[in-house]
Design a protein around this motif. Structure first.
Motif, short mmCIF file in Angstrom:
data_model
loop_
_atom_site.label_atom_id
_atom_site.label_comp_id
_atom_site.label_asym_id
_atom_site.label_seq_id
_atom_site.Cartn_x
_atom_site.Cartn_y
_atom_site.Cartn_z
N ARG A 1 0.87 -1.27 0.04
CA ARG A 1 -0.08 -0.15 0.07
C ARG A 1 1.00 1.33 0.10
O ARG A 1 0.55 2.26 -0.67
CB ARG A 1 -0.62 -0.12 1.32
CG ARG A 1 -2.08 -0.85 1.26
CD ARG A 1 -2.94 -0.82 2.27
NE ARG A 1 -2.43 -0.42 3.74
CZ ARG A 1 -2.33 0.57 4.32
NH1 ARG A 1 -2.57 1.65 3.90
NH2 ARG A 1 -1.69 0.47 5.51
N ARG B 1 2.59 1.73 -3.27
CA ARG B 1 1.60 2.57 -4.50
C ARG B 1 1.49 4.06 -4.13
O ARG B 1 1.33 4.79 -5.10
CB ARG B 1 0.37 1.65 -4.46
CG ARG B 1 0.46 0.37 -5.03
CD ARG B 1 -0.88 -0.18 -5.51
NE ARG B 1 -1.57 -0.49 -4.07
CZ ARG B 1 -1.49 -1.76 -3.55
NH1 ARG B 1 -0.78 -2.60 -4.12
NH2 ARG B 1 -2.20 -2.00 -2.42
N LEU B 2 1.56 4.20 -2.81
CA LEU B 2 1.00 5.65 -2.30
C LEU B 2 2.46 6.56 -2.76
O LEU B 2 2.27 7.62 -2.97
CB LEU B 2 0.81 5.73 -0.87
CG LEU B 2 0.38 7.37 -0.40
CD1 LEU B 2 -0.84 7.79 -1.15
CD2 LEU B 2 -0.02 7.06 1.10
N LYS C 1 2.45 7.17 -6.63
CA LYS C 1 1.84 8.27 -6.98
C LYS C 1 2.30 9.70 -6.41
O LYS C 1 2.21 10.50 -7.35
CB LYS C 1 0.54 8.05 -6.30
CG LYS C 1 -0.40 6.81 -6.83
CD LYS C 1 -1.96 7.05 -5.99
CE LYS C 1 -2.64 5.67 -6.81
NZ LYS C 1 -3.98 5.57 -6.24
N ASP D 1 -2.85 7.31 3.56
CA ASP D 1 -3.62 6.18 3.12
C ASP D 1 -5.16 6.16 3.48
O ASP D 1 -6.12 5.74 2.76
CB ASP D 1 -3.02 5.06 2.96
CG ASP D 1 -3.41 4.13 2.04
OD1 ASP D 1 -3.51 4.10 0.84
OD2 ASP D 1 -3.78 2.97 2.70
N LYS E 1 -5.38 13.17 0.85
CA LYS E 1 -5.96 12.07 -0.14
C LYS E 1 -6.49 12.34 -1.22
O LYS E 1 -6.35 11.88 -2.50
CB LYS E 1 -6.61 11.16 0.96
CG LYS E 1 -6.84 9.66 0.12
CD LYS E 1 -7.42 8.59 0.97
CE LYS E 1 -7.48 7.46 0.26
NZ LYS E 1 -8.37 6.23 1.09
N ARG E 2 -7.43 13.26 -1.12
CA ARG E 2 -8.38 13.67 -2.36
C ARG E 2 -7.43 14.47 -3.38
O ARG E 2 -7.40 14.18 -4.59
CB ARG E 2 -9.36 14.62 -1.53
CG ARG E 2 -10.70 14.94 -3.00
CD ARG E 2 -11.37 15.94 -2.22
NE ARG E 2 -12.30 15.34 -1.06
CZ ARG E 2 -12.28 15.64 0.05
NH1 ARG E 2 -11.54 16.94 0.33
NH2 ARG E 2 -12.84 15.23 1.12
N VAL F 1 -4.26 13.73 -3.87
CA VAL F 1 -3.53 12.81 -4.43
C VAL F 1 -4.34 12.18 -5.53
O VAL F 1 -3.84 11.99 -6.77
CB VAL F 1 -2.90 11.66 -3.32
CG1 VAL F 1 -2.25 10.56 -4.38
CG2 VAL F 1 -1.87 12.54 -2.50
N GLU F 2 -5.55 11.74 -5.21
CA GLU F 2 -6.24 11.06 -6.36
C GLU F 2 -6.48 12.06 -7.47
O GLU F 2 -6.60 11.68 -8.57
CB GLU F 2 -7.41 10.47 -5.69
CG GLU F 2 -7.23 9.53 -4.82
CD GLU F 2 -6.51 8.37 -5.15
OE1 GLU F 2 -6.80 7.84 -6.48
OE2 GLU F 2 -5.90 7.58 -4.43
N SER F 3 -6.89 13.21 -7.05
CA SER F 3 -7.25 14.04 -8.21
C SER F 3 -6.00 14.49 -9.19
O SER F 3 -6.26 14.53 -10.37
CB SER F 3 -7.73 15.37 -7.77
OG SER F 3 -7.99 16.38 -8.74
N PHE G 1 -3.31 12.61 -9.57
CA PHE G 1 -2.99 11.28 -10.32
C PHE G 1 -4.11 11.00 -11.41
O PHE G 1 -3.52 10.56 -12.49
CB PHE G 1 -3.15 10.42 -9.39
CG PHE G 1 -2.43 8.92 -9.93
CD1 PHE G 1 -1.07 9.00 -10.40
CD2 PHE G 1 -3.13 7.71 -10.23
CE1 PHE G 1 -0.40 7.69 -10.81
CE2 PHE G 1 -2.62 6.65 -10.82
CZ PHE G 1 -1.29 6.77 -10.92
N GLN G 2 -5.12 11.52 -11.23
CA GLN G 2 -6.27 11.23 -12.49
C GLN G 2 -5.87 12.28 -13.40
O GLN G 2 -6.12 12.01 -14.68
CB GLN G 2 -7.62 11.43 -12.03
CG GLN G 2 -7.99 10.13 -11.20
CD GLN G 2 -7.99 9.02 -11.85
OE1 GLN G 2 -8.29 8.66 -13.11
NE2 GLN G 2 -7.57 7.82 -10.92
#
Length: 545
Positions: free
Chosen positions: A424, A427-428, A431, A500, A526-527, A529-531, A533-534
């Motif tokens: 985990r 992967r973090l 990113k 995470d 976290k939000r 990171v996801e945004s 990365f997308q």
């Protein structure tokens, strides 16, 4: 998510090797065996002294495993890992140390040693490629002059297959001439035997790559394995160094012997069930691949070499049981010749082990009774001495060995669970490194109007990417009151686990010039990171990559 004990100390001087450590830690035969190995000078081999596991590169006539061997450490760098050290005793129930998140050191080092041995090669080797197998390394550290087992000089190599890239063991019988094509076909049934106690056989063929006619048997490769003869009947240099005595001088625990009996008996069950016979159950041909884990090796060779022997299958299978009895008798007596004086050896078994062990060995060694021998004065049926009846008498021991196997499986499952945390966090980290200060980005990403910055710097320094950059500094670039770098693994694991999990805890992120302070929660990070990365994924797809 569990907090980490922040009092864990990670000082460089703790990497020093403990001279009082046990031999299992300091002594490792594949990398520390002596370089003074007898010359291997038969056809197809190098005439110089070869030791494929010697750490001294001069043992290969000046050749080394790697280029610039003097500057490259061929053995695993265990000092790069955090040492365990004294375990704190005042931890609360929810607290964890850094080592609780990772695989135990003993298991990790064992797997690393096997991986390191499997990858070792000898550059400029004179050993030729055979069929699709290349990068041959001779695993024999001394010339085999004893031809009593196979009738031919035998060599063992490690090789890599060019078809699937896996590593295999090649056993070569020198100067073998195939006189009957059906002999080589006798290996085909062995390929269908998939038993955990039998070294899997993959192929058999003849070759003239060594300058003679040789028989090659391809089997699975088990790195760092050794035979029972090497474990119990040979004086290991490393064991003599640390213990001052031979390995065979100790008493073999009864449960270990029962474990060997159960594993080999289960192998014979699979072999005899296929209408075959092992034919070679000797200490030198039974591999010890891990702790108390044995496998029958060199199967199928006798079927090829002695194809026209004329011995019946029941006779060969009965001989398997007798060979198993002699094997356990020799190991229990710590002597490779214990079977030559069975009466004296059985007396030692009587004194050292319960009567059940003696009865089991005696049953294996007794000759096959005649067909007219009754099972009891009132029974008229003959005694059938086969592997099924033997297994029926070992039912309670099977239950004990099976229970030990279940415990070992539970231990490995729990250890694997620790590595879930590592995957985990990896992967973090991947990113974050994709996002932070990215020097290139597709120009299709919109930027604020009127900005004079190029698309790359604008994207990397604005929005959530900016406070992700500050978060990177918060995690990895902290300093103490004197401006010295802080390298605290506990702090890193604590922050990454909270990120995470998306914790609601808030932290203060300070810019490098100390002019800006942002207070954000791990959930917002976290939000972000996801945004971000997308955005990268969309840009990559839009460019046609």
């Amino acid at each position: 998510m569990y907090p980490v004990n922040r009092n864990e100390s990670f000082r460089a001087d703790r990497y020093k090797v403990d001279p009082n450590a046990p031999a299992s830690v300091l002594g490792y035969d594949p990398f520390n065996s002596s370089a003074n190995i007898s010359s291997i000078a038969t056809s197809g081999h190098q005439a110089s002294s070869i030791n494929p596991y010697a750490q001294d590169p001069t043992g290969l006539s000046g050749a080394s495993y790697y280029q610039n061997a003097n500057a490259f450490q061929s053995s695993p760098s265990y000092h790069l890992y955090w040492p365990i050290g004294p375990q704190p005793t005042n931890l609360l129930a929810y607290q964890r140390t850094a080592h609780d998140f990772f695989i135990p050191d003993s298991l990790r080092e064992d797997l690393q040693k096997k991986s390191e041995v499997a990858r070792q090669v000898i550059p400029n080797s004179s050993l030729p490629p055979i069929e699709q197998y290349h990068s041959l390394v001779c695993l024999d550290t001394s010339q085999h002059k004893n031809q009593s087992l196979f009738g031919y000089p035998s060599w063992v190599y490690k090789a890599v297959s060019g078809k699937d890239g896996n590593t295999y063991t090649l056993r070569r019988l020198e100067n073998f001439r195939l006189t009957n094509e059906n002999a080589i076909r006798s290996v085909q049934p062995w390929k269908r035997i998939l038993s955990g106690s039998v070294v899997t056989i993959h192929d058999a063929f003849t070759t003239r790559a060594f300058g003679d006619s040789s028989l090659i048997l391809v089997t699975d490769y088990h790195p760092c394995s050794k035979s029972l003869a090497e474990e119990y009947f040979k004086n290991s240099p490393m064991q003599s160094r640390f213990h001052g005595r031979q390995a065979a001088s100790g008493h073999i625990p009864e449960q270990v012997l029962w474990g060997y009996l159960v594993q080999i008996a289960s192998a014979l069950k699979a072999i005899h069930g296929m209408g075959l016979a092992a034919r070679l159950i000797t200490p030198s041909k039974v591999l010890l691949t891990s702790k108390n884990r044995v496998r029958l090796n060199a199967c199928a060779i006798m079927d090829v070499v002695q194809f026209d022997s004329g011995r019946s299958l029941p006779e060969l299978q009965a001989d398997d049981l007798a060979q198993l009895g002699r094997l356990i008798l020799c190991i229990a007596n710590n002597s490779p010749t214990a079977h030559l004086n069975q009466q004296k050896s059985m007396d030692h078994i009587t004194r050292a082990y319960p009567g059940r062990m003696k009865e089991c060995i005696k049953w294996l060694l007794d000759p096959q009774p005649s067909p007219g021998t009754p099972t009891s004065p009132t029974a008229g049926g003959p005694i059938q001495k086969d592997i099924d009846n033997f297994l029926a008498g070992l039912t309670d021991q099977f239950a004990s060995v099976f229970d030990s196997t279940l415990h070992a499986e539970d231990t490995l499952t729990n250890t694997l669970g620790r590595e879930l945390e590592s995957s985990r966090l990896v992967r973090l980290l991947v990113k974050l490194n994709f996002i932070n200060e990215r020097p290139e980005l597709d120009a299709s990403i919109p930027i604020p109007s009127g900005s004079t910055s190029n698309p790359s710097s604008s994207w990397a320094e604005t929005g959530e990417r900016y406070y992700l950059k500050l978060f990177r500094d918060y995690v990895f670039h902290q300093v103490d009151a004197n401006g010295h770098p802080v390298t605290n693994l506990a702090h890193v694991l604590d922050c990454l686990n909270k990120l995470d999990a998306g914790s609601e805890e808030k932290i203060a992120l300070i810019s490098r010039d100390e002019q800006n302070v942002l207070v954000v929660s791990y959930r917002e990070l976290k939000r972000g990171v996801e945004s971000a990365f997308q955005d990268l994924i969309k840009a990559g797809r839009g460019s046609g990559r």
